[in-house]
Design an enzyme around this catalytic site. Sequence first.
Site, PDB file in Angstrom:
ATOM      1  N   VAL A  16      29.637 -26.866  27.459  1.00 26.32           N
ATOM      2  CA  VAL A  16      31.077 -26.579  27.397  1.00 26.32           C
ATOM      3  C   VAL A  16      31.322 -25.123  26.986  1.00 26.32           C
ATOM      4  O   VAL A  16      32.142 -24.421  27.587  1.00 26.32           O
ATOM      5  CB  VAL A  16      31.795 -27.552  26.429  1.00 26.32           C
ATOM      6  CG1 VAL A  16      33.276 -27.211  26.312  1.00 26.32           C
ATOM      7  CG2 VAL A  16      31.621 -28.997  26.893  1.00 26.32           C
ATOM      8  N   LYS A  91      35.459 -34.889  19.394  1.00 32.26           N
ATOM      9  CA  LYS A  91      36.073 -36.225  19.191  1.00 32.26           C
ATOM     10  C   LYS A  91      35.512 -36.927  17.956  1.00 32.26           C
ATOM     11  O   LYS A  91      36.232 -37.635  17.255  1.00 32.26           O
ATOM     12  CB  LYS A  91      35.878 -37.084  20.436  1.00 32.26           C
ATOM     13  CG  LYS A  91      34.436 -37.460  20.666  1.00 32.26           C
ATOM     14  CD  LYS A  91      34.031 -37.574  22.084  1.00 32.26           C
ATOM     15  CE  LYS A  91      32.539 -37.302  22.135  1.00 32.26           C
ATOM     16  NZ  LYS A  91      32.006 -37.010  23.396  1.00 32.26           N
ATOM     17  N   GLU A 115      42.870 -30.837  22.872  1.00 31.75           N
ATOM     18  CA  GLU A 115      43.016 -31.494  24.178  1.00 31.75           C
ATOM     19  C   GLU A 115      41.670 -31.940  24.752  1.00 31.75           C
ATOM     20  O   GLU A 115      41.550 -33.007  25.354  1.00 31.75           O
ATOM     21  CB  GLU A 115      43.696 -30.520  25.160  1.00 31.75           C
ATOM     22  CG  GLU A 115      44.036 -31.126  26.493  1.00 31.75           C
ATOM     23  CD  GLU A 115      45.093 -32.226  26.372  1.00 31.75           C
ATOM     24  OE1 GLU A 115      46.246 -31.897  26.098  1.00 31.75           O
ATOM     25  OE2 GLU A 115      44.738 -33.409  26.563  1.00 31.75           O
ATOM     26  N   VAL A 118      39.476 -35.582  24.233  1.00 32.21           N
ATOM     27  CA  VAL A 118      39.676 -36.871  24.916  1.00 32.21           C
ATOM     28  C   VAL A 118      39.822 -36.643  26.420  1.00 32.21           C
ATOM     29  O   VAL A 118      40.703 -35.903  26.849  1.00 32.21           O
ATOM     30  CB  VAL A 118      40.951 -37.600  24.412  1.00 32.21           C
ATOM     31  CG1 VAL A 118      41.148 -38.915  25.146  1.00 32.21           C
ATOM     32  CG2 VAL A 118      40.885 -37.840  22.917  1.00 32.21           C
ATOM     33  N   GLY A 120      38.249 -35.068  28.871  1.00 32.77           N
ATOM     34  CA  GLY A 120      37.987 -33.812  29.590  1.00 32.77           C
ATOM     35  C   GLY A 120      39.237 -33.110  30.060  1.00 32.77           C
ATOM     36  O   GLY A 120      40.091 -32.708  29.263  1.00 32.77           O
ATOM     37  N   GLY A 172      23.085 -35.542  35.118  1.00 38.81           N
ATOM     38  CA  GLY A 172      23.439 -34.673  33.992  1.00 38.81           C
ATOM     39  C   GLY A 172      24.583 -35.186  33.142  1.00 38.81           C
ATOM     40  O   GLY A 172      25.173 -34.436  32.372  1.00 38.81           O
ATOM     41  N   ASP A 187      31.697 -43.742  22.017  1.00 38.15           N
ATOM     42  CA  ASP A 187      32.357 -42.516  22.471  1.00 38.15           C
ATOM     43  C   ASP A 187      33.806 -42.825  22.866  1.00 38.15           C
ATOM     44  O   ASP A 187      34.744 -42.122  22.456  1.00 38.15           O
ATOM     45  CB  ASP A 187      31.574 -41.950  23.666  1.00 38.15           C
ATOM     46  CG  ASP A 187      32.235 -40.740  24.284  1.00 38.15           C
ATOM     47  OD1 ASP A 187      31.959 -39.619  23.829  1.00 38.15           O
ATOM     48  OD2 ASP A 187      33.046 -40.910  25.219  1.00 38.15           O
ATOM     49  N   LYS A 191      37.631 -41.743  21.048  1.00 35.36           N
ATOM     50  CA  LYS A 191      38.764 -41.196  21.809  1.00 35.36           C
ATOM     51  C   LYS A 191      40.004 -42.077  21.645  1.00 35.36           C
ATOM     52  O   LYS A 191      41.128 -41.574  21.569  1.00 35.36           O
ATOM     53  CB  LYS A 191      38.370 -41.060  23.281  1.00 35.36           C
ATOM     54  CG  LYS A 191      37.276 -40.001  23.480  1.00 35.36           C
ATOM     55  CD  LYS A 191      36.617 -40.105  24.836  1.00 35.36           C
ATOM     56  CE  LYS A 191      35.560 -39.027  25.010  1.00 35.36           C
ATOM     57  NZ  LYS A 191      34.737 -39.254  26.210  1.00 35.36           N
ATOM     58  N   GLY A 288      31.662 -32.893  31.387  1.00 34.99           N
ATOM     59  CA  GLY A 288      31.058 -31.761  32.086  1.00 34.99           C
ATOM     60  C   GLY A 288      31.694 -30.448  31.662  1.00 34.99           C
ATOM     61  O   GLY A 288      32.766 -30.419  31.052  1.00 34.99           O
TER      62      GLY A 288
HETATM   63  N1  HSE Z   1      29.963 -38.346  27.116  1.00 30.09           N
HETATM   64  C1  HSE Z   1      31.344 -38.320  27.469  1.00 30.09           C
HETATM   65  C2  HSE Z   1      31.558 -39.073  28.783  1.00 30.09           C
HETATM   66  C3  HSE Z   1      31.882 -36.938  27.699  1.00 30.09           C
HETATM   67  O1  HSE Z   1      30.620 -39.487  29.440  1.00 30.09           O
HETATM   68  O2  HSE Z   1      32.709 -39.260  29.113  1.00 30.09           O
HETATM   69  C4  HSE Z   1      32.280 -36.253  26.458  1.00 30.09           C
HETATM   70  O3  HSE Z   1      33.286 -36.919  25.782  1.00 30.09           O
END
Ligand code: HSE
Length: 404
Positions: A16, A91, A115, A118, A120, A172, A187, A191, A288
């Site tokens: 990022v 996050k 921003e 959550v 992307g 990736g 994850d 969020k 990404g």
């Molecule tokens: N690992 C997360 C996803 C991206 O696959 O959405 C970063 O929050």
Amino acid sequence: MPHQPYRIGLLGHGVVGSAFEALLDERKADIESATGRSPEIGGILTRSRGNFQEILERSDVIVEVMGGIEPAGTYALETLRAGKPLITANKQLLAARGSELLGLARKCEMPLRFEASVAGAVPIIRTLDGALGAAEISRVYGIVNGTTNFILSAMEDGKEYGEALVEAREAGYYGADGPTEDVSGKDAAAKMAILARLAFGVDATLDDVYADGIEELHPDDLQYARDFDMTLKLLGSATRENGRLALSVHPTFLPRTHPLAAITGPINAVTVEGEAFESITLSAPGAGGPPTASAVLGDLLAVMRGESYSLSKQATLPIVHDTTHAFYLHVEVADDPGTLSRIAGVLGDEGISIQSVLQRGLGETARLIFILHPTTRPHLQAALTTVGHLDVLRSSPRVIHVLG
Ligand code: HSE
């Protein structure tokens, strides 16, 4: 006349951070004409280079894209205490210590924007805080993890879970830290805690969000769901119901006609519902470098224009893990006379109504797939305990949420 510089201290230079640096370079001229200042990277902190205090002193804003709770948390607090705005994509940090950080930002009168934490590139935080800041929201739900959506899409195309996981790594979507946070639902839960704070004003943390992941899913459940015209997604949801807020992440079947059903691969999408505006769905790549960097860049422009979040909602709704749901129930049973009616009888005795049923004979056994009308977990659990004692049962029942 040259524009006065606006110096960015960049914490983290991975996927990022480097995408942000490249995007900033590309979009610099527009930011200059919008703000009259010239944004430039004034210092970069990585594990092997840079000193945080020196970078902080010479920066006008800190952009934190390093992730993790520490040392990012300490750097975030020090940034605000030093009277500098903070932009973060973190996050985990916001879901664990959101109150502390937002409280300090308010006290120091410093913008704190997040921003990119959550979904992307999906501009959901500014939508909840801005356009919907005064709206009464009844539910926020969606696909907020790209890795698991990619895996589920591959499983719907016939891949086994393990194969799909390898494909996600090769593409990736997850790296050295492994996919545990993604596939366990943690994850997405982080969020959802952040979205619940914005949408409902609750002080939610990661621990308030019940999370079920995708590790235990069987590919044949995805196949059976086709017969009911449904598709499977890992859905996070925050639902206001009867003066409480139900916060959870579950694999969930959706009708194929639902807008979220069309979201495949690493795309994220969030739906917000409220009586006045009915329903809004936003979707975009959720992970990404460039998509996440795009959200960070939007925050940078906002900070340079002096814009803070309004965080207009404050509430003390009790947070619960569950509400009423429709369910998919899979049981494998002996293909003997009366089996179907015995199972249906147990469900009926618990007050659970069957919407649809499908039976597949497999020789001596049969699979029964039920779609159940909305009920509560305790009712379903009681029925499953009784079903578990029936001598016709040949494997453990499997239950998956269905969006009602
Ligand atoms: N690992 C997360 C996803 C991206 O696959 O959405 C970063 O929050």
